[in-house]
Design a protein around this motif. Structure first.
Motif, short mmCIF file in Angstrom:
data_model
loop_
_atom_site.label_atom_id
_atom_site.label_comp_id
_atom_site.label_asym_id
_atom_site.label_seq_id
_atom_site.Cartn_x
_atom_site.Cartn_y
_atom_site.Cartn_z
N VAL A 1 29.92 42.90 -3.86
CA VAL A 1 28.78 42.31 -2.92
C VAL A 1 29.55 43.66 -2.13
CG1 VAL A 1 27.74 41.41 -1.50
CG2 VAL A 1 28.28 40.68 -3.85
N GLN A 2 28.55 44.83 -1.45
CA GLN A 2 29.25 45.32 -0.17
C GLN A 2 28.18 44.97 0.72
OE1 GLN A 2 29.96 47.03 -2.95
NE2 GLN A 2 31.68 46.39 -3.39
N LEU A 3 28.54 44.85 2.34
CA LEU A 3 27.22 44.26 2.72
C LEU A 3 27.34 45.18 3.94
CD1 LEU A 3 27.08 40.94 2.45
CD2 LEU A 3 25.41 42.49 1.33
N GLN A 4 26.27 45.31 5.23
CA GLN A 4 26.49 46.62 5.91
C GLN A 4 25.55 44.99 7.46
OE1 GLN A 4 26.17 48.50 4.04
NE2 GLN A 4 28.22 48.84 4.09
N PHE A 5 25.84 44.66 8.16
CA PHE A 5 25.06 43.85 9.01
C PHE A 5 24.96 43.57 10.10
CE2 PHE A 5 28.20 41.43 7.01
CZ PHE A 5 28.80 40.29 8.66
N CYS B 1 31.51 44.30 5.18
CA CYS B 1 32.00 43.95 4.42
C CYS B 1 32.35 43.25 3.17
CB CYS B 1 31.93 41.51 5.10
SG CYS B 1 30.39 41.73 3.66
N ALA B 2 33.58 43.48 2.60
CA ALA B 2 33.16 43.90 0.80
C ALA B 2 34.08 42.25 -0.07
CB ALA B 2 34.42 44.73 0.29
N LEU C 1 36.53 42.79 5.50
CA LEU C 1 35.64 42.06 7.12
C LEU C 1 35.92 42.31 8.46
CD1 LEU C 1 32.94 40.25 7.72
CD2 LEU C 1 34.85 38.39 8.55
N GLN C 2 34.81 43.53 9.24
CA GLN C 2 34.90 44.57 9.84
C GLN C 2 33.77 44.34 10.56
OE1 GLN C 2 35.34 47.93 8.83
NE2 GLN C 2 38.30 48.43 8.77
N VAL C 3 33.73 43.43 12.07
CA VAL C 3 33.57 43.47 13.44
C VAL C 3 33.43 44.88 14.26
CG1 VAL C 3 31.97 42.34 14.65
CG2 VAL C 3 32.74 41.07 12.48
N ASP C 4 32.72 45.59 14.82
CA ASP C 4 32.59 46.73 15.63
C ASP C 4 34.10 47.79 15.09
OD1 ASP C 4 30.31 46.08 16.42
OD2 ASP C 4 31.76 44.26 18.14
N GLY C 5 33.68 47.97 14.43
CA GLY C 5 35.63 48.28 13.84
C GLY C 5 36.53 47.82 13.61
N ILE D 1 38.86 41.47 10.92
CA ILE D 1 38.94 39.80 11.08
C ILE D 1 39.25 39.81 10.01
CG2 ILE D 1 37.50 38.29 11.25
CD1 ILE D 1 36.80 40.07 13.23
N ASP D 2 40.25 38.33 10.08
CA ASP D 2 41.00 37.82 9.25
C ASP D 2 39.59 37.00 8.55
OD1 ASP D 2 42.50 36.38 7.59
OD2 ASP D 2 43.08 34.68 9.44
N ALA D 3 39.41 36.78 7.70
CA ALA D 3 38.75 36.53 5.94
C ALA D 3 39.31 35.59 5.24
CB ALA D 3 37.76 37.39 6.12
N SER D 4 40.13 35.36 6.18
CA SER D 4 40.90 34.31 4.82
C SER D 4 40.20 32.98 5.13
CB SER D 4 42.57 33.92 4.82
OG SER D 4 42.78 33.76 5.90
#
Length: 168
Positions: free
Chosen positions: A114-118, A131-132, A145-149, A152-155
């Motif tokens: 899954v890839q999302l842009q939100f 995110c992917a 996971l990226q926020v505003d470029g 972000i640590d998504a673990s």
């Protein structure tokens, strides 16, 4: 004629009364159950509709499953964004601006990508995130996971995101 119809009505009343007294009510006619939208659409197509009905049901089930997967990824991303503190502890994700979903089921083992842009909102500001994620037997794993470029640590909390190499 009038006498015959009056006798028929009288006879019907008497037999109805006797049946009612004995508990032998005539069978009530019930209207047929309403058709589902899928049934009504495919019924009008006749044989072709009968052949298409299982296929349409299968596609509908797959769409529901993919929507559940997308929601699970969005929930996991929201938790990671909240942990990062970037948009505060009440950060919210959505609406989804773009998505890509692919899945495979091989020998009963399901996997999906899954890839999302939100949109992300919180602490009186709004931004964009992407995110992917991979979904498998172990659940949702956010790979990026990226926020505003910014990354972000998504673990998951308590897990290690790095590799530890132990040699003797």
């Amino acid at each position: 004629e009038k006498l015959g119809s009056a006798l028929d009505k009288g006879f019907d009343k008497v037999t109805g009364g006797v049946k009612s007294a004995l508990g032998l009510q005539p069978k009530e006619e019930r209207p047929p159950a309403p058709l589902s939208p899928l049934e009504s659409a495919t019924k009008s197509l006749g044989l072709v509709g009968a052949l298409l009905r299982p296929l349409v049901s299968l596609v509908g089930g797959m769409l529901q499953e993919s929507q559940g997967d997308v929601q699970a990824v969005l929930d996991r991303a929201r938790d990671a964004i909240r942990r990062s503190g970037r948009y505060g502890p009440a950060a919210e994700c959505g609406p989804i601006m773009g998505q890509s979903y692919s899945s495979a089921n091989i020998n009963g083992r399901k996997s999906a990508s899954v890839q999302l842009q939100f949109q992300v909102s919180g602490d009186a500001r709004t931004g964009m995130a992407s995110c992917a994620a991979a979904i498998g037997d172990g659940g949702v794993e956010i790979q990026r996971l990226q926020v505003d470029g910014a990354d972000i640590d998504a673990s998951a909390p308590g897990s290690s995101s790095g590799v530890i190499d132990v040699t003797r």
